[in-house]
Design an enzyme around this catalytic site. Structure first.
Site, PDB file in Angstrom:
ATOM      1  N   HIS A 135       5.128  27.352 -13.588  1.00 47.47           N
ATOM      2  CA  HIS A 135       3.853  26.994 -12.978  1.00 47.47           C
ATOM      3  C   HIS A 135       4.018  25.867 -11.968  1.00 47.47           C
ATOM      4  CE1 HIS A 135       4.292  24.072 -16.268  1.00 47.47           C
ATOM      5  NE2 HIS A 135       3.407  23.296 -15.646  1.00 47.47           N
ATOM      6  N   HIS A 285       7.921  24.606 -12.268  1.00 49.91           N
ATOM      7  CA  HIS A 285       8.691  24.059 -13.388  1.00 49.91           C
ATOM      8  C   HIS A 285       8.293  24.744 -14.696  1.00 49.91           C
ATOM      9  CE1 HIS A 285       5.139  21.461 -12.945  1.00 49.91           C
ATOM     10  NE2 HIS A 285       5.221  21.200 -14.242  1.00 49.91           N
TER      11      HIS A 285
END
Length: 309
Positions: A135, A285
């Site tokens: 995300h 990440h």
């Protein structure tokens, strides 16, 4: 000249599910086109990945000079995520460091940390983690965060790494027909899918009017480097505007999968005193959820960003 093969040595049809796309060599370009490699003069730097991630030798408890800030900003733009080891800092130090890049912001869906400008991720055997999804932070805002500074307060004895993916490299390696298809498209981002799995429904309902769905370009231009970066993510992007929903779902599934490519990634193993600072405009990440039943407590400071274009 063609050669006829006997039937017994003919090959079977070479097809696999998913369209038969077998990946090959990657274009791994860390710097924007035309930008030359330059040494860093005010700190040591150790690369952890080919295109993303580097450890930096700077004491974050000390105020930054303008010269050091400028060189750290160049490192952030060139490496997308910076790691600092053996830091003896407090929440106040963390906030002061992040504030060099702009106004700080909070996330109303995550508990506050030691101060108003920090958020705390406290995970244990009785409080599971849900950040193990690729995300980009707060893309449900009209102006998503510029970046974040993350510090682990309690590190599990095993597991709990975080991974980042370079979404400029992901864009560079899209097939030409896909790049032509997605350039110029916009997509809708909404906080409900990202937080519905683990948040109090009353909390979501309370913020529903304050955070309506927003549209962002599927491919954004980085405001400082000018690089084109893939800007959709599995936590908050619901659909692409102006195309059939089935086509939107199929295209998004493929675009989401680009963060999963190992050549675009770096993986960081936390230790006590470690800090990470990432460019939220250029990366995705993923917090690896493999440390149960140990605790993992982190504090994050986010820097307000600008509207993607």
């Amino acid at each position: 000249m063609s050669i006829e093969l006997p039937d017994r040595v003919r090959l079977r049809p070479a097809t696999v599910p998913g369209g038969g796309i077998l990946e090959g060599p990657r274009l791994l370009r860390r710097l924007p086109e035309g930008v030359e490699e330059r040494p860093y003069e005010l700190f040591s730097l150790r690369p952890l990945g080919r295109v993303i991630g580097a450890e930096i030798g700077v004491d974050l408890a000390r105020p930054l000079t303008p010269e050091l800030h400028a060189e750290l900003n160049r490192a952030l733009l060139e490496w997308k995520v910076l790691f600092f080891r053996d830091q003896d800092i407090t929440s106040a130090h963390q906030r002061a460091f992040a504030a060099n890049w702009g106004e700080l912001e909070t996330n109303p869906f995550i508990p506050k940390g030691d101060t108003e400008d920090t958020t705390r991720f406290a995970r244990s055997a009785t409080m599971p983690a849900f950040e193990n999804i690729w995300h980009v932070d707060v893309t449900f805002r009209p102006a998503p965060a510029l970046g974040s500074v993350l510090r682990l307060i309690e590190v599990p004895p095993v597991g709990g790494d975080t991974m980042w993916a370079d979404m400029a490299a992901a864009y560079d390696n899209l097939p030409e027909d896909v790049r032509e298809r997605v350039d110029g498209l916009t997509a809708v981002h909404d906080f409900i899918p990202g937080f519905d799995r683990f948040s109090d429904p009353e909390l979501l309902l309370r913020h529903q009017d304050a955070f309506p769905p927003v549209e962002h370009p599927v491919v954004r231009t980085h405001p400082e480097t000018g690089r084109r970066t893939l800007f959709v993510n599995q936590a908050f992007t619901t659909h692409i505007v102006g195309i059939d929903r089935d086509e939107s779902d199929s295209l998004l599934r493929y675009l989401f999968s680009r963060a999963h490519v190992p050549e675009f990634q770096v993986r960081f193993a936390w230790r006590p005193g470690s800090v990470a600072f990432w460019d939220n405009r250029a990366t995705q990440h993923y917090a690896v959820n493999d440390y149960h039943p140990y605790a993992r407590v982190a504090e994050r400071v986010a820097i307000a960003g600008d509207r993607p274009f």
